[in-house]
Design an enzyme around this catalytic site. Structure first.
Site, PDB file in Angstrom:
ATOM      1  N   CYS A 178      40.577  -0.913   0.352  1.00 44.65           N
ATOM      2  CA  CYS A 178      41.617  -1.168   1.614  1.00 44.65           C
ATOM      3  C   CYS A 178      42.743  -1.824   0.980  1.00 44.65           C
ATOM      4  O   CYS A 178      42.613  -2.799   0.422  1.00 44.65           O
ATOM      5  CB  CYS A 178      40.667  -1.886   2.512  1.00 44.65           C
ATOM      6  SG  CYS A 178      41.659  -2.615   4.120  1.00 44.65           S
ATOM      7  N   TYR A 200      50.302   5.003   7.926  1.00 41.30           N
ATOM      8  CA  TYR A 200      49.299   5.301   8.639  1.00 41.30           C
ATOM      9  C   TYR A 200      49.903   5.804   9.958  1.00 41.30           C
ATOM     10  O   TYR A 200      49.361   7.045  10.532  1.00 41.30           O
ATOM     11  CB  TYR A 200      48.593   4.159   9.055  1.00 41.30           C
ATOM     12  CG  TYR A 200      47.757   3.622   7.947  1.00 41.30           C
ATOM     13  CD1 TYR A 200      46.382   3.596   8.155  1.00 41.30           C
ATOM     14  CD2 TYR A 200      48.252   2.775   7.165  1.00 41.30           C
ATOM     15  CE1 TYR A 200      45.483   3.438   6.942  1.00 41.30           C
ATOM     16  CE2 TYR A 200      47.350   2.153   5.997  1.00 41.30           C
ATOM     17  CZ  TYR A 200      46.042   2.585   6.044  1.00 41.30           C
ATOM     18  OH  TYR A 200      45.248   2.054   4.907  1.00 41.30           O
TER      19      TYR A 200
END
Length: 318
Positions: free
Chosen positions: A40, A171
Site C-alpha cells: 500500500c 486511482y
C-alpha cells in the site's frame, strides 16, 4: 458517482497520538503498533518515516499480507495467520474493538493501542506528520527534519496538489467508470507530472535542499508507477522510466537509505492485480518490469542538496 468519477472515502479516525496525550493517547514507547502493508502506498509512507526517524524500537510494526477480501487486511504472512503482538487475524478486529459496528474503510496504515487491542487512528496524512512532530523525544540522533516549521506552508501546498492529481490521481484514472472521468483524471495526472518534472529539473528535492514529507509522499506513488499504474490503471502516456527528470529523482530516493529498502515489488504487484478483479478479472500478476533499473546511476548529486539535511542516514533496516 453518476459521472463515473472515483471518489475516495476519506472518513478516517482523527484521534491523534500526541506528546501531551490530549486525545487520550500519549506518546509512549512500546504502547502502540503500526500496522501496514508493504503493498500500500499510503502505508509505505509511514514505513519510510518510521525508519528515517529511527522509531523502530519504540513503535513496533505489524505487516499485513498484500491481498485482502471485503473484510479487511489480514496477517497471513505471520505464523498461524495472526499478528504476533496483537494476536488478531484481521485488522478489522482492532477497528471493531474500539468501534463496534464500524462501517467505514478498514485501512492501512493504522496504529493500534496494544494494551486494549483497539485502533487509535488510520488518518494516514496526519499520522506521518505526528511521527515527525509529536514523537521527537524518541527520534534517533541525527534524525532528519521532515516537516520543518520554516518550510511547512510550502510543503502543505505541494502535498495538496500532489495528493489530488498524482497520489489519488492514479486511482481516479484506474477506477473511473466512464471515458470522460478517466480522460479527465489522466490529463490532470500527466499535467501534474509535467509540472513536477519542471520543478525538479534544477532542484534535487521538492521543497528546500533536503528530503521532506513532500518527497516521501510523492515517492511511494512513483515507486509503483511502472509496475502497476502505467498498465493496470491505464496511466500510459509515459512510463516513469520515460520521464527523465522524475525517473532520476525517483532513483535518487530509491537509493537513499529508508526508501528503496522499504519497497517490495512482488507484494505491490500481487496486491493490485489480484485484489482489483473488476479491473483485472483473471488475477494474473505480470512478471515485469525488470526492477534492476532502480539501481542505475541517477546523477542528481550534481544539483546539490543534502538528503538528510544536518542529520544522518538510518544505519540499518530492521
Amino acid at each position: 458517482m453518476a459521472s463515473g468519477e472515483y471518489t475516495r472515502d476519506q472518513r478516517y479516525i482523527a484521534t491523534r497520538i500526541t506528546a501531551d496525550g490530549r486525545d487520550g493517547y500519549p506518546v509512549e514507547p512500546g504502547r502502540y503498533r503500526l500496522v501496514v502493508s508493504r503493498a500500500c502506498p499510503w502505508a509505505n509512507r509511514a514505513i519510510i518515516v518510521r525508519r528515517l526517524l529511527g522509531l523502530e524500537d519504540v513503535l513496533s510494526m505489524g505487516v499485513a499480507g498484500p491481498t485482502h477480501d471485503e473484510r479487511s487486511w489480514s496477517f497471513g504472512l505471520d505464523p498461524g495467520g495472526r499478528d504476533p503482538v496483537l494476536g488478531i487475524e484481521r485488522l478489522q478486529e482492532a477497528f471493531l474493538s474500539r468501534f463496534p459496528g464500524y462501517d467505514k474503510g478498514i485501512t492501512v496504515p493504522a496504529i493500534v493501542d496494544v494494551p486494549s487491542g483497539a485502533v487509535v487512528t488510520n488518518d494516514f496524512a496526519q499520522l506521518t506528520i505526528d511521527l515527525s512532530l509529536e514523537w521527537t523525544a524518541f527520534h534517533r540522533p541525527g534524525a532528519p527534519r521532515l516537516y520543518p516549521a520554516e518550510l511547512r506552508d510550502e510543503i502543505d501546498e505541494v502535498n495538496a496538489v500532489v495528493f489530488r492529481d498524482v497520489n489519488n490521481g492514479v486511482y481516479r484514472a484506474g477506477f473511473a467508470s466512464s471515458q470522460d472521468a478517466y480522460e479527465k483524471a489522466y490529463q490532470q495526472l500527466f499535467d501534474r507530472l509535467d509540472w513536477l518534472s519542471d520543478r525538479l529539473a534544477n532542484q534535487r528535492y521538492l521543497v528546500g535542499d533536503a528530503i521532506t514529507e513532500a518527497d516521501v509522499r510523492l515517492f511511494t506513488t512513483l515507486a509503483r508507477f511502472d509496475a502497476v499504474y502505467h498498465g493496470h490503471f491505464k496511466c500510459n502516456r509515459s512510463k516513469l522510466s520515460e520521464m527523465p527528470v522524475l525517473w532520476a529523482y525517483a532513483r535518487d530516493l530509491f537509493q537513499t537509505p529508508g526508501f528503496g529498502d522499504t519497497i517490495d515489488f512482488a507484494q505491490i504487484k500481487e496486491h493490485y492485480y489480484v485484489v482489483h478483479r473488476t479491473i483485472n478479472p483473471t488475477g494474473i500478476v505480470p512478471a515485469g518490469p525488470d526492477p534492476s533499473g532502480w539501481l542505475t546511476p541517477h546523477g542528481r548529486e550534481s544539483l546539490g542538496g543534502r538528503p538528510f539535511g544536518d542529520g544522518t542516514p538510518p544505519v540499518s533496516d530492521r
